[in-house]
Design a protein around this motif. Sequence first.
Motif, PDB file in Angstrom:
ATOM      1  N   ASN A 182     -87.085  -6.128 -10.080  1.00 46.75           N
ATOM      2  CA  ASN A 182     -87.689  -6.978  -9.045  1.00 46.75           C
ATOM      3  C   ASN A 182     -87.485  -6.246  -7.716  1.00 46.75           C
ATOM      4  O   ASN A 182     -87.672  -5.032  -7.686  1.00 46.75           O
ATOM      5  CB  ASN A 182     -87.073  -8.390  -9.076  1.00 46.75           C
ATOM      6  CG  ASN A 182     -85.552  -8.346  -9.171  1.00 46.75           C
ATOM      7  OD1 ASN A 182     -84.915  -7.424  -8.684  1.00 46.75           O
ATOM      8  ND2 ASN A 182     -84.976  -9.339  -9.813  1.00 46.75           N
ATOM      9  N   GLY A 321     -91.552  -6.248  -8.752  1.00 47.64           N
ATOM     10  CA  GLY A 321     -91.666  -7.337  -9.716  1.00 47.64           C
ATOM     11  C   GLY A 321     -93.079  -7.812 -10.017  1.00 47.64           C
ATOM     12  O   GLY A 321     -94.000  -7.014 -10.231  1.00 47.64           O
ATOM     13  N   CYS A 322     -93.232  -9.145 -10.009  1.00 47.86           N
ATOM     14  CA  CYS A 322     -94.466  -9.779 -10.505  1.00 47.86           C
ATOM     15  C   CYS A 322     -95.762  -9.253  -9.865  1.00 47.86           C
ATOM     16  O   CYS A 322     -96.738  -9.029 -10.591  1.00 47.86           O
ATOM     17  CB  CYS A 322     -94.393 -11.293 -10.310  1.00 47.86           C
ATOM     18  SG  CYS A 322     -92.917 -12.038 -10.995  1.00 47.86           S
ATOM     19  N   VAL A 351     -97.409 -16.380  -5.554  1.00 44.10           N
ATOM     20  CA  VAL A 351     -96.094 -15.796  -5.813  1.00 44.10           C
ATOM     21  C   VAL A 351     -95.251 -15.842  -4.537  1.00 44.10           C
ATOM     22  O   VAL A 351     -95.758 -15.639  -3.435  1.00 44.10           O
ATOM     23  CB  VAL A 351     -96.233 -14.364  -6.394  1.00 44.10           C
ATOM     24  CG1 VAL A 351     -96.887 -13.400  -5.417  1.00 44.10           C
ATOM     25  CG2 VAL A 351     -94.908 -13.809  -6.891  1.00 44.10           C
ATOM     26  N   GLY A 370     -93.557 -16.378 -11.524  1.00 42.59           N
ATOM     27  CA  GLY A 370     -92.201 -15.915 -11.289  1.00 42.59           C
ATOM     28  C   GLY A 370     -91.227 -17.016 -10.903  1.00 42.59           C
ATOM     29  O   GLY A 370     -91.600 -18.073 -10.393  1.00 42.59           O
ATOM     30  N   TYR A 390     -84.843 -18.923  -9.010  1.00 38.15           N
ATOM     31  CA  TYR A 390     -84.452 -17.519  -8.842  1.00 38.15           C
ATOM     32  C   TYR A 390     -82.936 -17.354  -8.769  1.00 38.15           C
ATOM     33  O   TYR A 390     -82.249 -18.121  -8.100  1.00 38.15           O
ATOM     34  CB  TYR A 390     -85.091 -16.966  -7.562  1.00 38.15           C
ATOM     35  CG  TYR A 390     -84.652 -15.561  -7.244  1.00 38.15           C
ATOM     36  CD1 TYR A 390     -85.222 -14.475  -7.897  1.00 38.15           C
ATOM     37  CD2 TYR A 390     -83.662 -15.310  -6.288  1.00 38.15           C
ATOM     38  CE1 TYR A 390     -84.821 -13.177  -7.616  1.00 38.15           C
ATOM     39  CE2 TYR A 390     -83.257 -14.019  -6.000  1.00 38.15           C
ATOM     40  CZ  TYR A 390     -83.838 -12.960  -6.673  1.00 38.15           C
ATOM     41  OH  TYR A 390     -83.433 -11.682  -6.383  1.00 38.15           O
ATOM     42  N   CYS A 431     -88.366 -13.430 -14.261  1.00 34.13           N
ATOM     43  CA  CYS A 431     -88.025 -12.565 -13.130  1.00 34.13           C
ATOM     44  C   CYS A 431     -87.474 -11.265 -13.721  1.00 34.13           C
ATOM     45  O   CYS A 431     -86.329 -11.197 -14.066  1.00 34.13           O
ATOM     46  CB  CYS A 431     -86.993 -13.207 -12.213  1.00 34.13           C
ATOM     47  SG  CYS A 431     -86.544 -12.189 -10.796  1.00 34.13           S
ATOM     48  N   THR A 432     -88.335 -10.391 -13.962  1.00 37.06           N
ATOM     49  CA  THR A 432     -89.716 -10.311 -13.547  1.00 37.06           C
ATOM     50  C   THR A 432     -90.662 -10.823 -14.633  1.00 37.06           C
ATOM     51  O   THR A 432     -90.333 -10.810 -15.818  1.00 37.06           O
ATOM     52  CB  THR A 432     -90.065  -8.843 -13.224  1.00 37.06           C
ATOM     53  OG1 THR A 432     -91.367  -8.725 -12.731  1.00 37.06           O
ATOM     54  CG2 THR A 432     -89.925  -7.967 -14.431  1.00 37.06           C
ATOM     55  N   LEU A 433     -91.839 -11.223 -14.189  1.00 40.79           N
ATOM     56  CA  LEU A 433     -92.899 -11.548 -15.138  1.00 40.79           C
ATOM     57  C   LEU A 433     -93.528 -10.210 -15.521  1.00 40.79           C
ATOM     58  O   LEU A 433     -94.060  -9.512 -14.661  1.00 40.79           O
ATOM     59  CB  LEU A 433     -93.918 -12.433 -14.417  1.00 40.79           C
ATOM     60  CG  LEU A 433     -94.842 -13.294 -15.239  1.00 40.79           C
ATOM     61  CD1 LEU A 433     -94.056 -14.299 -16.051  1.00 40.79           C
ATOM     62  CD2 LEU A 433     -95.817 -14.008 -14.327  1.00 40.79           C
TER      63      LEU A 433
END
Length: 479
Positions: A182, A321-322, A351, A370, A390, A431-433
Amino acid sequence: MKGQHKVLIMRCDAYDPDRISGIVREGMEELGVTPSGKILLKPNVVIAHPEVFPHAFTRKEFLEGVIVATKAMAQDAEEIAVGERSGITLPTRYNFRNAGYPKVIRKHRVRTYYFDEEVHVPVEIERDGRLRNELLIPKPVTECDFLINLPKFKAHPWCRLTLSLKNYIGLQDDRHRLLDHNSFLEHKIADLQDVIKSDFIAIDGITAGQKMMLTPTPFSLGAIVMGTNSCAVDTVGCHMVHVDPGDLIHLGYAADRGHGPMDLDEIEVGGDFPLEEVREKTWDFELCMERVDDYFGEESRLSCTVGTFPEKHSPDYCWGGCPGALQEAMHIFRGFDPNVDQEMGKVRYVVGKVDGPLDLEDDERVIFAGNCTSWKGVIDGKNVRIESSYKSSDARNGRKTRSNDMILKTLKTLWRCFRNRSARYIHAEGCTLSVAENVNYLSALGKIGNPNFRPRLLIPVNLAYWQMRAHRLLNRIFG
Ligand code: SF4
């Protein structure tokens, strides 16, 4: 100072194994490299497919050239092996087949380690500035005496460039690889340098990759870059394509921890391809460090709303990340259908922590992507509240990571999509996607054919998956 670190840029404009082996052997001689003991070659095979992902991986001819050079230069070699873990949860043996590796490996009688099938063991990290106190690494990596790092020269939408430092992400299996993938990705890459150093690096820059890491466009760079220090090699790699080494964040972290230089004045650049000549050739080399809210223009039926992010060092965006995974996922769809942006159902990708109304169109569906994403508002007259779950890096235990198994993850995602098939929105947690999850969510909400279910992918991927599971089990029992 200059001369302590030497990096060679050599001309090579064709994937000819004989020529490559000659160049690499010359490079090893000039750099004083003598492989010995257990020798492990680590290419970049994040993904490979001759038609869909032809420029994403270290080419088989390059691997063959390096194997031949290694055999010629090695002294007291106990073993020569090729090891890697592919990305997006695909079995590595599937990608090795697509890359044409097994034939080369058989021809030269070297060993293969698919890191997703190997036992992983903890390795302590002691250097100041570390993100984690330990990382889990495949046993063959910890047991090797001489690591040969064979990256592909590519742009990268999360990190700007993927050269030798970034190639270490493929040392870990998904369970550990996606942890800290991420806004801590750059820290993670620096941590991996603390685990093992490359004894020799040869970058496949014959055809380099631009923009994306899974679906790059080709660029005829015509170069092989060699050295013995990852920071020095990556610094030269940056200059080759007009990137300020200071903008390669993980390079800065690794240099700060004492892994090597990031200043050209501390590096002797040699070889038969002068750096200035390379730079003249690469003035139009394309990178991609665009935020997703800028990246998908008005012509696309995918749009993005990006909020703020939880980590103090990166509150405006989550580069590792995402969002980047979304870009890669869309490029995979484009590989199968170039018009997918115009033909898909309307999707909004939300996001981060977002405040205020989303102003959705009537036919627009929403992916809240996420664990860090939060939003409060009204959709179709109903109150909707998306809460963040998160957890920062120090609150996540590296030994208690969740499985990122390909089939489990796919089934879980598809089940969630099925249950929400007529809903206007979905909260895609993670997290992460990963890229693979992004593909599944986009496919479901945007009504795009899912590439995972194309017969030419479905059958060989699943076959490789069950082979991988069987070998992993055997390695756990007997390894
Ligand atoms: S959920 Fe996604 S966007 Fe949010 S911090 Fe994690 S990886 Fe980054």
